[in-house]
Design an enzyme around this catalytic site. Structure first.
Site, PDB file in Angstrom:
ATOM      1  N   HIS A  35       5.347  -8.523  10.736  1.00 36.92           N
ATOM      2  CA  HIS A  35       4.482  -8.348  11.907  1.00 36.92           C
ATOM      3  C   HIS A  35       5.024  -7.232  12.809  1.00 36.92           C
ATOM      4  O   HIS A  35       4.279  -6.360  13.269  1.00 36.92           O
ATOM      5  CB  HIS A  35       4.413  -9.650  12.715  1.00 36.92           C
ATOM      6  CG  HIS A  35       3.740 -10.778  12.007  1.00 36.92           C
ATOM      7  ND1 HIS A  35       2.543 -10.641  11.332  1.00 36.92           N
ATOM      8  CD2 HIS A  35       4.082 -12.089  11.896  1.00 36.92           C
ATOM      9  CE1 HIS A  35       2.179 -11.801  10.831  1.00 36.92           C
ATOM     10  NE2 HIS A  35       3.105 -12.704  11.149  1.00 36.92           N
ATOM     11  N   HIS A  63       9.519 -12.659   7.624  1.00 38.90           N
ATOM     12  CA  HIS A  63       8.099 -12.849   7.974  1.00 38.90           C
ATOM     13  C   HIS A  63       7.780 -12.142   9.299  1.00 38.90           C
ATOM     14  O   HIS A  63       6.824 -11.361   9.378  1.00 38.90           O
ATOM     15  CB  HIS A  63       7.796 -14.337   8.089  1.00 38.90           C
ATOM     16  CG  HIS A  63       6.385 -14.640   8.457  1.00 38.90           C
ATOM     17  ND1 HIS A  63       5.411 -14.932   7.533  1.00 38.90           N
ATOM     18  CD2 HIS A  63       5.764 -14.692   9.672  1.00 38.90           C
ATOM     19  CE1 HIS A  63       4.267 -15.139   8.141  1.00 38.90           C
ATOM     20  NE2 HIS A  63       4.451 -15.016   9.449  1.00 38.90           N
ATOM     21  N   GLU A  64       8.596 -12.405  10.309  1.00 37.98           N
ATOM     22  CA  GLU A  64       8.334 -11.801  11.617  1.00 37.98           C
ATOM     23  C   GLU A  64       8.579 -10.295  11.598  1.00 37.98           C
ATOM     24  O   GLU A  64       7.925  -9.551  12.328  1.00 37.98           O
ATOM     25  CB  GLU A  64       9.199 -12.466  12.692  1.00 37.98           C
ATOM     26  CG  GLU A  64       8.957 -13.964  12.866  1.00 37.98           C
ATOM     27  CD  GLU A  64       7.506 -14.318  13.106  1.00 37.98           C
ATOM     28  OE1 GLU A  64       6.754 -13.470  13.626  1.00 37.98           O
ATOM     29  OE2 GLU A  64       7.103 -15.438  12.748  1.00 37.98           O
TER      30      GLU A  64
END
Length: 420
Positions: free
Chosen positions: A25, A21-22
């Site tokens: 980003h 997920h990170e």
């Protein structure tokens, strides 16, 4: 050893879900030219930290998520004010290091009083050096050094708010998007690991055993082919086999199984009360094709998405009690239990968690990615950003509420474990 393995697999699942997920980003922020100051797994005090390039990668104490800290998302910790005495180190006529303290200990620096400066647009610092005002350009990767910490300057075009709304939206959406990609891949991996049933199969296999139950005590093993029970050929009919087991509650049964090409005769006695032997059955399986795998992953994601939204609906309309909600402790407990069933089941569970994490983060709740996307969309419509202080306050309140809910459900989880 099995306990250590289960704990390792549980931690690995959480690490994978948060990291992917990170990474979404992080990757799209870098593509947009945004300076990423920190890539963190977990919250709270740092356990491990290493810097690679412009980004510091950290592992933090509380395993309840992670974050990517981008320049311009929040006020910079280090500030330089006119009238302040600083030291600068130059290379090719530009400032590469700007020292704010312990100036007497620095060598090869120019020391002076700040007259004016711009660290975001014009990128310069003007100093009064022995009564003579000198203007120095600032290298776009210059470091501000204070209290033993180095902070890289961030030109406006490298700040989160300095890039287009489209790039910012993609940077925020990329986190949940990577969870969706991971879920799709993991559902496909699960099908490859477990296979698909052979049509008109004439075989029934042992796919799992419950610890301490009759099947395990009798010597049955995972992967055994069940050929006969009490002299009657099974012939792939698992339903009839279950009926035979239930009809023989408390009575010894003679099972003929095939293992490693050899037939083995075993005595299995179903539980007298439940009529169960603690066995999981599966038909003969074959490896799934590429097309089957893609279709399965897609349809499973659609089906699970519907179930997740149905859960949200029940939560909103009060069909769930607080005790029905689970936090990190219960999720970790369930992950550990599923890990005991095998890698295919754990893979499927990880896919569900990844899908849930992606969907949950897109909800319009302050502090989540969905809320941030709403603010970016509002800016695109209005033609000007929302007051950063107001937006920051809303996200802070949202984060505090989420943390409060996390504490409540975690407390509930711990109470439940203690009572059990």
């Amino acid at each position: 050893m099995q306990t250590i393995q289960i704990v390792f697999l549980t931690v690995l699942v959480f690490f994978l879900l948060v990291s992917i997920h990170e990474f979404g980003h992080f990757y799209f922020a870098r593509r947009a030219g945004i300076l990423v100051r920190e890539f963190a797994i977990g919250f709270g005090p740092k356990l491990f930290s290493i810097k690679r390039g412009e980004t510091r990668f950290t592992l933090r104490l509380l395993p309840v998520g992670g974050f990517v800290r981008m320049a311009g998302e929040e006020p910079e910790v280090v500030e330089v004010q006119p009238g302040q005495t600083v030291g600068v180190r130059l290379k090719d006529g530009k400032i590469t290091k700007l020292y704010l303290d312990r100036l007497d200990e620095r060598s090869n620096i120019i020391r002076g009083e700040v007259k004016s400066l711009d660290l975001e647009k014009e990128m310069f610092v003007s100093l009064d050096v022995d009564g003579d005002e000198q203007r120095y350009g600032l290298h776009p990767q210059a470091m501000i050094v204070s209290r033993g910490q180095e902070t890289q300057v961030a030109p406006l075009e490298r700040q989160f708010g300095g890039v287009s709304t489209g790039k910012r939206a993609m940077t925020i959406f990329a986190g949940p998007m990577m969870n969706f990609v991971l879920a799709f891949v993991l559902f496909g991996v699960y099908l490859q690991l477990s296979g698909v049933p052979v049509e008109n199969s004439t075989k029934v296999f042992v796919s799992g055993l419950e610890a301490g139950m009759a099947a395990e005590k009798s010597g049955l093993q995972k992967g055994d082919w069940i050929k006969k029970v009490n002299g009657v050929p099974v012939e792939g009919d698992s339903t009839r086999l279950v009926e035979q087991i239930q009809a023989s509650a408390g009575k010894p049964m003679n099972w003929v199984i095939e293992r490693d090409g050899k037939e083995v005769s075993l005595t299995v006695t179903p539980d007298a009360e439940t009529g169960k032997v603690g066995i999981y059955l599966s038909p003969e399986m074959r490896r799934a094709g590429i097309g089957e795998t893609i279709r399965f992953a897609g349809t499973t994601m659609v089906d699970m998405t519907g179930r997740i939204f149905e859960g949200f609906r029940k939560l909103i309309f009060g069909e769930f009690k607080l005790d029905d909600l689970g936090g990190p402790v219960r999720t970790a407990e369930m992950t550990g239990q599923i890990a005991k069933q095998g890698i295919p089941q754990l893979t499927s569970w990880a896919a569900v968690l990844s899908l849930y994490l992606g969907i949950f983060n897109l909800l319009p709740i302050p502090a989540l990615d969905g809320s941030r996307l709403m603010f970016i969309g509002l800016e695109a419509i209005r033609g000007k950003p929302v007051d950063p202080n107001r937006e920051g306050l809303i996200h802070f309140i949202g984060f505090a509420m989420i943390m409060l809910l996390m504490i409540v459900v975690t407390y509930n989880d711990i109470l439940r474990l203690v009572k059990n």
